[in-house]
Write an enzyme that holds these catalytic residues in place. Sequence first.
Site, PDB file in Angstrom:
ATOM      1  N   SER A 153       0.841  -1.193   0.000  1.00 40.03           N
ATOM      2  CA  SER A 153       0.000   0.000   0.000  1.00 40.03           C
ATOM      3  C   SER A 153       0.877   1.245   0.000  1.00 40.03           C
ATOM      4  O   SER A 153       1.911   1.288   0.671  1.00 40.03           O
ATOM      5  CB  SER A 153      -0.882  -0.009   1.254  1.00 40.03           C
ATOM      6  OG  SER A 153      -1.418   1.276   1.454  1.00 40.03           O
ATOM      7  N   CYS A 168       2.235  -3.521  17.611  1.00 37.76           N
ATOM      8  CA  CYS A 168       2.834  -2.361  18.285  1.00 37.76           C
ATOM      9  C   CYS A 168       2.737  -2.428  19.810  1.00 37.76           C
ATOM     10  O   CYS A 168       3.539  -1.793  20.494  1.00 37.76           O
ATOM     11  CB  CYS A 168       2.165  -1.082  17.807  1.00 37.76           C
ATOM     12  SG  CYS A 168       2.317  -0.860  16.041  1.00 37.76           S
TER      13      CYS A 168
HETATM   14  S1  SF4 Z   1       6.146  -0.850  16.963  1.00 39.00           S
HETATM   15 FE1  SF4 Z   1       6.863  -2.448  15.629  1.00 39.00          FE
HETATM   16  S2  SF4 Z   1       5.012  -3.176  14.678  1.00 39.00           S
HETATM   17 FE2  SF4 Z   1       4.523  -1.197  15.539  1.00 39.00          FE
HETATM   18  S3  SF4 Z   1       4.895   0.235  13.933  1.00 39.00           S
HETATM   19 FE3  SF4 Z   1       6.768   0.080  15.074  1.00 39.00          FE
HETATM   20  S4  SF4 Z   1       7.961  -1.416  14.001  1.00 39.00           S
HETATM   21 FE4  SF4 Z   1       5.864  -1.647  13.321  1.00 39.00          FE
END
Ligand code: SF4
Lengths: 183, 637, 586
Positions: free
Chosen positions: C322, C507
């Site tokens: 995307s 996250c």
């Molecule tokens: S915390 Fe990890 S999964 Fe979340 S946006 Fe950042 S890199 Fe991606």
Amino acid sequence: MNHQTATTITDNWEAVRAACLEVLPAHIIAFIENNRDMEHSEGQLIAALHMVQAHFGYLAQDTMHAVAQLAQIPLAKVTGVATFYHYFRLQPRGKHMISVCLGTACYVKGADKVAQRLMDELGIHFGETTRDGLFSLDSTRCLGTCGLAPVAMVDNQVYGPLTPTDVSVILAKYVKKEKGTAE
Amino acid sequence: MSSPVTDFFDSLRDRVHSAMAEHRKAGKITVQIGSATCEHAAGSLDVLDEFTKHIQSSGSDAIEIHKTGCTGRCSKEPIVGIFVPGQAPVKYERVNRELVHEIFTKHIQKGCPLPEHALDGSLDRQNLGAGQGAKSSVSQKFTEMYGDVSFFTAQNRIAMRNSGVLDPESLEEYIALDGFKALATVLGKNDPQWVINEVLKARLRGRGGGGFLTGKKWELATQNEEKTRYIICNGDEGDPGAFMDRGMLESDPFSVLEGMIIGGYAIGAGKGFWYIRAEYPLAIKRIQNAIDLCTKAGLLGKNIMGSGWDFEMEIRLGAGAFVCGEETALIRSIEGERGQPKVRPPFPTTRGLWGKPTCINNVETFANITAIVNHGGEWFASVGTEESGGTKVFALAGKVKHTGLVEVPLGTPLKDVVFGIGGGVQDDKALKAIQTGGPAGGFIPAAMDNLAVDFGPLSKVGSIMGSGGMIVLSEEDCIVDISKFYLSFTQEESCGKCTPCREGTTRMLEILERITSGAAVLEDLDKLERLGKLCQQTALCGLGRAAPNPVLSSLKHFRDEYVEHIQDKTCRAKKCVAMIHFEINAEACIGCTACVRNCPVNCIAGQRKEAHVIDQSRCVKCGQCFDFCRFNAVERK
Amino acid sequence: MTKQSINLTIDGTPLQVPAGTTVMKAAERLGIHLPRLCYHPNLSLEGACRVCVVQVKGFNHFMTACSQEVWEGMAVQTNSPEIRQARRDIVELLLDNHPKDCQTCDRDGNCELQRLAYQLGVRERLFEGKKKEFATDESSKSVIRNPSKCILCGRCVRVCAEVQGVGNLSQHGRGFETVVGPANLCNMDDSVCIQCGQCVAVCPTAAFLEQDHTERVWQALAAEKKHVVVQVAPAIRATLGEIFGLPVGTPVTGKLVTALRRLGFDEVFDTNFGADLTIMEEATEFLSRVSKGENLPLLTSCSPGWVSFLEKFYPEMIRFTSTCKSPMQMTSALIKSYYAEKKGLDPKDIAVVAIMPCVAKKFEAGRPEHTMADGTPYTDAVLTTRELGWMIKSYGIDFNVLPDGEFDRPMGISSGAADIFGATGGVMEAALRTAAVKLTGEELGPLEFSEVRGVTGIKEATIKINGMEINIAVSNGLNNAKKLLEAIKSGEKNYHLVEIMACPGGCIMGGGQPYPQVYQDPMDPDISRARAKALYGIDAQKQLRRSHENPAIAHLYAEFLGEPNGEKAHQLLHTTYQARSPRGIR
Ligand code: SF4
Ligand SMILES: Cc1cc2nc3c(=O)[nH]c(=O)nc-3n(C[C@H](O)[C@H](O)[C@H](O)COP(=O)(O)O)c2cc1C
Ligand code: SF4
Ligand code: SF4
Ligand code: SF4
Ligand code: SF4
Ligand code: SF4
Ligand code: SF4
Ligand code: SF4
Ligand code: FES
Ligand code: FES
Ligand code: FES
């Protein structure tokens, strides 16, 4: 990891392979490529590094990179392995390789003094090469010539039993030879 | 009873025997030259070259050269044997190009041997027949060849039976000496458990250091549902000062190989790996040669000896890491990883190479297998002690007259080895201690020299059998210094994975450096013991667990020497540079200037023919003046 | 095969555990948490630190509880004087080769090594000697590497290889000289690192840290002219409380907003707003690809760790990905355009601070694609959850007594679909909620998609909407992404929509999330579950559950952006990717 499918080969494989061909001799490339699709091919990493060192005398960063790419092994692992094993050298070696035996028999018979004298005379430590590129110094453990202890090996010639003074004489011999050939 | 295996073997052996008989008929004079690395280093290649030239220029085709491995006589190399048909063999020691000429012209051409150059100073060798002098029929051929040399007759050569006898590159010679008879027996019986039982009966304990019962290990590997299994020959031999395995790999590769095939058969492995240190190029070459020849002869690979069983072998090279002798590290290394040990259990016999059951055995362990199969486990057991069967090869070195490889029955008293075979301490100094087990071992004080060499007794006094290093130390050796030497080795070889070994050995070494440089306090000894115990109890692998052994055992037996270093700042062996200085005794000095010429820092002054003096402020205590003064005028204080 | 039960005693207390249980796990059943440094529940066994040693009756040497399995009749002592001394000595040995920096260390009193030293009672330094010294590597925009503080537990090496499939780290050298770092010990910035920060999350010490942006933020807050706007990622509200001693999984949205106001931020927005917007854009992109039947599956793009991975490891998959910016970047872009316009502010006078669970976002914020025409970045600073926690503490704010506050409008309004972005599968679920409506044209499609919930590494499902079958897959942890990508490339799998999150669990387990507290293991799947539960709870309580229902979003399109995927939207909300070197080896 399973390397059977062509999918492990990256989108830019042509370029990668071409770059590897520039740094590695054909027999090493063939060795890695013949192994790549075999079971447990990662196990041949050390063998591949041995071949590289046999060919170039040491493992340069670009050759390790090429091995990593061709064998599809993360480069960090390749350099991690290369730095673990003391047999692998990461710097070019001098014209003559001096290995002092620091095995027990030699130590008991004064190898430490021989080693010290070599370091003093050459101005380098183990694992280093003199600035003029003539000598590299290393220690080894038991050349199996304990009967001649203490011994040192210059290239493939074993010298022993040695005193620190002999060291100067032997070094002078090689230096003289080099000077002779230079003229 | 005839079976594919016996048919295969009989025809192979018959072919070899008739070829040999044919050859014997020719009645040639044989010049036997040692060609192991040690011999090469001592100059045997020159000797070979010189003999070749002599034979060529003589134009005779009745003289031939026979290359063999090494006999274990390090201090006498290069050794040359002259075999004239119908005469007792003669062995010469320390042969060089000049001596070749003499031997050739006087002994070979004129039939007059040279007693002054004979091995151990004597020509008087009876050609001992079977039974006489030979400890067992196993070593009969060896005894025939080497005769009644005390260095050899006091030994019992089972693992080294063919070393120095055979041409290590000739499969025919190996077969002529009962080679592959054991494998034929085993494959003929078609019962892996039978092999395991024989090895159990033999009470063969692993010769790599741990002393684990080999039969037991093999049995464990078979008690597993996983059918893909591996067997590995551990030829990493990293102990400083040990070279038994190299000796056998170079001198009798086929025996080790056959033992390994039998082991592979016993545990049901389909593949065997040799892990040999890269520093042993000749051993690698000879093993590769043996693998190639055996594969070609149908003794390895598919359908071995027509038995229907497949087994292949591959060599993997080490790359200069002592820790890779440890089983799990070795496995990691074969897998192409950093050679860092893994936690055990699971043991390799359960989950080893690539997660499959794996047996790892030492070179010498394998070298004993064929003898066990051929002569029976009970016979083998009878050679050793209650606790452990057979013999052990030691690399005898240090301050001993005859250095070299010696093989003695387990249970032999230490002093028989050191004084009997080794001829006692060099320069007739007093024995201080015997160090066994290399960097993982300990010191046995002179007073205990009656101790039997066996796994149990050695560990009871704080040492270990180990892989077979045996270093003789005299009164001129400083126990603290030697302990420091061993610890500096293990510290350098620590893989760095676990805390107690990585950090602990470094701290112990620092303390030892303080002691030998006169900067320590008595409390440091407690710290040494505390750290040593910590490593023993908590390190991840054998390297770290055994690393403190030399220090702890010397602290136990020679604590007073440590205390002297710390409190009196003296080193009784006069080794520790910080605690000595050199002085010239004006009365003894004749002013020859030898010391001046050899002092690296030019700190000796004096007129020719007058007493010299050392400028203490510049002296680096290298000891050159001491070594070079022929009038004992330089004093070490 | 049924698991056999094993009887053993630990410190004299008999207990029964299934065969195969380790001593460490068995002790936990008695409420005894053995010390540990190299152990990690999600990673392979290392057995390196040796602090978990226990004594077992009949054995001279001690055994490591993390590796040793129990056996019938085993008698374990976890706390004899010998064991206590051994553990203390081991920790002391680690400290002896470690800077004496605790008071000035970025671990800020939250260091596993320091905690163990206190807990075990290391009060002396008996064995001090030489120490390792290495330069700190600050080359990466996300991750700082300080090998002088490394205790060689190997967690980072394992997480990077085993969980992330990146393999950027290895031990180098050996023995006392061992050091952990990227290939050839090069700079992190020159390595194949994808900046996910998982190494930071698992490191027990300060040997791996995020780039510190707190000073930038203090400066901005102190600058008179700066209008400082903060936005908070979905996952923060589920985790920030842990830093203030609240149980794992306690939602703290209201206190979080108040704390930010107390810190002095001029405007407190919610990245959730950007998340809703992302769904609008992505769903539109998705539906258009589906109708054209091209470039499927659509791969999500909101995880910058994954985007870096894409560019370094799988550049050939760029066309599937995307083009939507991440919610953070969408929000920042709108703050410096839409909001600035509305407020009549010069974007140059606005500082945008993003509170993120993520270490990779720091790198993302610095990418040239995310700067305005004049070169100023849309996002001026990115704070991790930990950094925000520290700022709150540093300010002296007593977090737990704060009243609840509310986000500012309009960019503080969001749907529940946005909240769940923080958990693996959340983006997928949010997208499906909206896509279902768009596909069926009915206002009420299915709402909850339980098939994409849960912490499993790879989840697949086929969703039937309006007779159409949509094959979806969700992965977290890049090693799992690799598996999906390989399956897609080989044609083994045909998906329509794939969510990829770099961090294991999404996250909520991002590289910037709070360090484990006493008795917790970092990245423990239980922590992951509890944090996810908090997010789903917030979602369930919301009136608004679908992104397209967000009135503020509708207003934004009407007032400013025009159509989803329209020209203006494209200019502000979409981005591009390119192959980058060094190329990673997969
Ligand atoms: S915390 Fe990890 S999964 Fe979340 S946006 Fe950042 S890199 Fe991606
Ligand atoms: C640090 C270390 C080094 C070792 N080195 C060797 C070696 O060089 N050769 C060897 O055979 N065994 C070595 N061992 C022992 C092996 O791990 C293993 O026990 C042995 O090979 C098993 O064979 P065995 O049962 O025949 O003795 C070493 C062990 C340790 C802990
Ligand atoms: S004991 Fe030493 S060699 Fe063995 S794993 Fe630990 S650090 Fe490595
Ligand atoms: S010990 Fe060495 S440096 Fe000192 S005087 Fe003698 S030769 Fe010179
Ligand atoms: S070598 Fe000995 S005798 Fe000769 S000058 Fe030196 S001290 Fe005197
Ligand atoms: S990493 Fe931990 S132990 Fe090291 S200085 Fe920082 S707080 Fe102290
Ligand atoms: S607690 Fe101890 S170390 Fe810390 S500041 Fe106070 S006195 Fe210093
Ligand atoms: S940030 Fe992620 S990719 Fe980079 S080294 Fe750490 S774990 Fe590996
Ligand atoms: S950097 Fe941290 S996680 Fe990695 S090995 Fe060192 S201490 Fe462990
Ligand atoms: S110890 Fe030096 S040759 Fe053996
Ligand atoms: S004789 Fe061969 S080892 Fe010395
Ligand atoms: S050895 Fe068990 S936790 Fe490190």
